[in-house]
Design a protein around this motif. Structure first.
Motif, PDB file in Angstrom:
ATOM      1  N   MET A  43       1.054  -1.341   0.168  1.00  0.00           N
ATOM      2  CA  MET A  43       0.073  -0.164  -0.140  1.00  0.00           C
ATOM      3  C   MET A  43       0.966   0.937  -0.696  1.00  0.00           C
ATOM      4  N   THR A  44       1.856   1.308   0.990  1.00  0.00           N
ATOM      5  CA  THR A  44       3.090   2.470   1.261  1.00  0.00           C
ATOM      6  C   THR A  44       3.522   2.887  -0.489  1.00  0.00           C
ATOM      7  N   VAL A  45       4.006   1.402  -1.363  1.00  0.00           N
ATOM      8  CA  VAL A  45       5.059   1.984  -2.349  1.00  0.00           C
ATOM      9  C   VAL A  45       3.604   2.135  -3.628  1.00  0.00           C
ATOM     10  N   TYR A  46       2.384   1.727  -3.471  1.00  0.00           N
ATOM     11  CA  TYR A  46       1.189   2.593  -4.693  1.00  0.00           C
ATOM     12  C   TYR A  46       0.919   3.880  -4.702  1.00  0.00           C
ATOM     13  N   TYR A  47       0.950   3.681  -3.068  1.00  0.00           N
ATOM     14  CA  TYR A  47       0.760   5.577  -3.126  1.00  0.00           C
ATOM     15  C   TYR A  47       1.494   6.163  -2.862  1.00  0.00           C
ATOM     16  N   ILE A  48       2.531   5.711  -2.847  1.00  0.00           N
ATOM     17  CA  ILE A  48       4.073   7.215  -3.091  1.00  0.00           C
ATOM     18  C   ILE A  48       4.514   6.371  -4.524  1.00  0.00           C
ATOM     19  N   VAL A  49       4.248   5.700  -5.227  1.00  0.00           N
ATOM     20  CA  VAL A  49       4.301   5.912  -6.802  1.00  0.00           C
ATOM     21  C   VAL A  49       2.912   6.387  -7.965  1.00  0.00           C
ATOM     22  N   ARG A  50       1.870   5.925  -7.097  1.00  0.00           N
ATOM     23  CA  ARG A  50       0.800   7.065  -7.952  1.00  0.00           C
ATOM     24  C   ARG A  50       1.378   8.480  -7.771  1.00  0.00           C
ATOM     25  N   LEU A  51       1.762   8.599  -6.415  1.00  0.00           N
ATOM     26  CA  LEU A  51       1.735  10.395  -6.590  1.00  0.00           C
ATOM     27  C   LEU A  51       2.597  11.352  -7.581  1.00  0.00           C
ATOM     28  N   MET A  52       4.283   9.841  -7.549  1.00  0.00           N
ATOM     29  CA  MET A  52       4.568  10.606  -8.484  1.00  0.00           C
ATOM     30  C   MET A  52       4.164  10.822  -9.946  1.00  0.00           C
ATOM     31  N   GLU A  53       3.412   9.822 -10.329  1.00  0.00           N
ATOM     32  CA  GLU A  53       2.678   9.190 -11.588  1.00  0.00           C
ATOM     33  C   GLU A  53       1.460  10.983 -11.635  1.00  0.00           C
ATOM     34  N   ASN A  54       1.220  11.000 -10.665  1.00  0.00           N
ATOM     35  CA  ASN A  54       0.545  12.089 -11.060  1.00  0.00           C
ATOM     36  C   ASN A  54       0.942  13.117 -11.189  1.00  0.00           C
ATOM     37  N   ALA A  55       2.229  13.673 -10.157  1.00  0.00           N
ATOM     38  CA  ALA A  55       3.002  15.259 -10.654  1.00  0.00           C
ATOM     39  C   ALA A  55       3.659  15.075 -11.751  1.00  0.00           C
TER      40      ALA A  55
END
Length: 363
Positions: free
Chosen positions: A236-248
């Motif tokens: 879950m932590t990796v998902y949200y970190i990667v998703r935040l970087m992707e959105n940015a």
């Protein structure tokens, strides 16, 4: 099915069930103790529970395979036309609420499957946290995809396809690496080919959910219930970190390649608002798992501890990388230092010789 469920509901209290089954559930631990409670379940109540679980699954399917693409398409049309009509805005709000409701039902369904042995009671605060979490997460995700697609129309298909294929094949890769036997007990009437088709449809839905938000029900093909019972904070932590970087990254590409079409839009403010909106989704998610989760007493570790451990791992990796860089720099310096040392030793020897010669001449 709906008519049958209503018929059973209104007829349940009037006709006494001839057969009653007894279910055993554990209560949530209080002061370190948990008691087992027996409950009589009649045929009507059992059928209603079956209909309710089927309705929950159907709402999840309808939300992410129907309402989510529809909301993205309608918002994209509004951006291109630079106009938001009343009818279209109502339709988009209804679609967003449908997606949020489907994500909420997915959360509750995953909790009840993971903790099937316990009597799970979800409080209103938990529903509110899930609603806010999913609303911010889904709304910002759809807005980011629409903004990026309005500027770079071809690349958005590649981004969507890569996301979808990654989440589609992830359960299969984990299943192949585990070397577990092929699941045969899904449905007795299904053949091996039919079971494969059902599993592909399940992973298809799983990929569709993860395209827009974190799927609370993690697919595990090696499990008899096809859903992972463990609470993996690291994924879950990796998902949200990667998703935040992707959105940015997608917002940055939109900001760089935006056209004159967005002259009347404050691009930096919109960029910041969408990132803050996604961070708000993460905040409500942390509040839910830390304070409002109905089974938080059963967690072996909290999500804050998992986040701290992840950050410690990242810090350790960064420090190790810096130390290797320093060691490499130090390893590159000795030749220069040896030359300097040889030069300094030569000057010292020459000075010693000159002083020796001067002393001997004086003598």
């Amino acid at each position: 099915r709906c008519v049958e469920a209503l018929y059973i509901y209104f007829r349940a209290e009037r006709v006494e069930d001839p057969y009653v089954s007894i279910t055993k559930k554990w209560q949530m631990p209080k002061d370190g103790r948990s008691e087992e409670v027996e409950k009589e379940v009649g045929q009507a109540e059992g059928k209603l529970c079956t209909h309710r679980s089927a309705f929950s699954r159907a709402s999840v399917i309808q939300a992410f395979l129907g309402s989510a693409p529809q909301l993205t398409l309608q918002l994209y049309i509004c951006v291109l036309q630079q106009e938001v009509t009343v009818a279209r805005s109502i339709f988009m709000v209804v679609s967003l609420l449908s997606i949020v409701y489907g994500a909420l039902r997915c959360n509750i369904l995953a909790i009840k499957i993971k903790y099937d042995d316990y009597d799970v009671r979800v409080k209103p605060a938990a529903y509110l946290c899930i609603f806010m979490w999913r609303s911010f997460e889904i709304a910002t995700r759809v807005a980011v995809l629409v903004l990026f697609g309005s500027v770079v129309r071809i690349w958005v298909f590649l981004i969507v396809l890569l996301n979808f294929l990654a989440f589609f094949f992830y359960p299969w890769i984990v299943f192949w690496l585990s070397r577990s036997p092929f699941p045969e007990n899904i449905e007795k009437e299904l053949s091996r080919l039919g079971t494969t088709v059902v599993l592909c449809l399940l992973t298809f839905l799983y990929a569709g959910i993860n395209m827009f938000c974190w799927s609370a029900a993690q697919v595990e093909l090696s499990d008899p219930d096809l859903i992972s019972k463990s609470q993996n904070w690291y994924c879950m932590t990796v998902y949200y970190i990667v998703r935040l970087m992707e959105n940015a990254f997608l917002l940055l590409m939109w900001y760089v390649y935006r056209t004159d079409f967005y002259l009347y839009v404050c691009a930096p403010m919109l960029f910041l608002q969408l990132l803050i909106g996604y961070c708000m989704a993460v905040f409500f998610m942390l509040v839910f798992y830390q304070f409002c989760h109905p089974c938080k007493k059963l967690f072996s570790s909290s999500i804050t501890e998992a986040l701290l451990s992840c950050f410690n791992i990242l810090y350790f990796i960064c420090q190790r990388h810096k130390s290797t860089l320093l060691k490499s720099k130090v390893a590159m310096k000795p030749p220069e230092n040896t030359d300097e040392a040889r030069g300094s030793s030569k000057t010292i020897d020459s000075q010693n010789r000159s002083t020796h010669q001067s002393v001997s001449s004086n003598a």
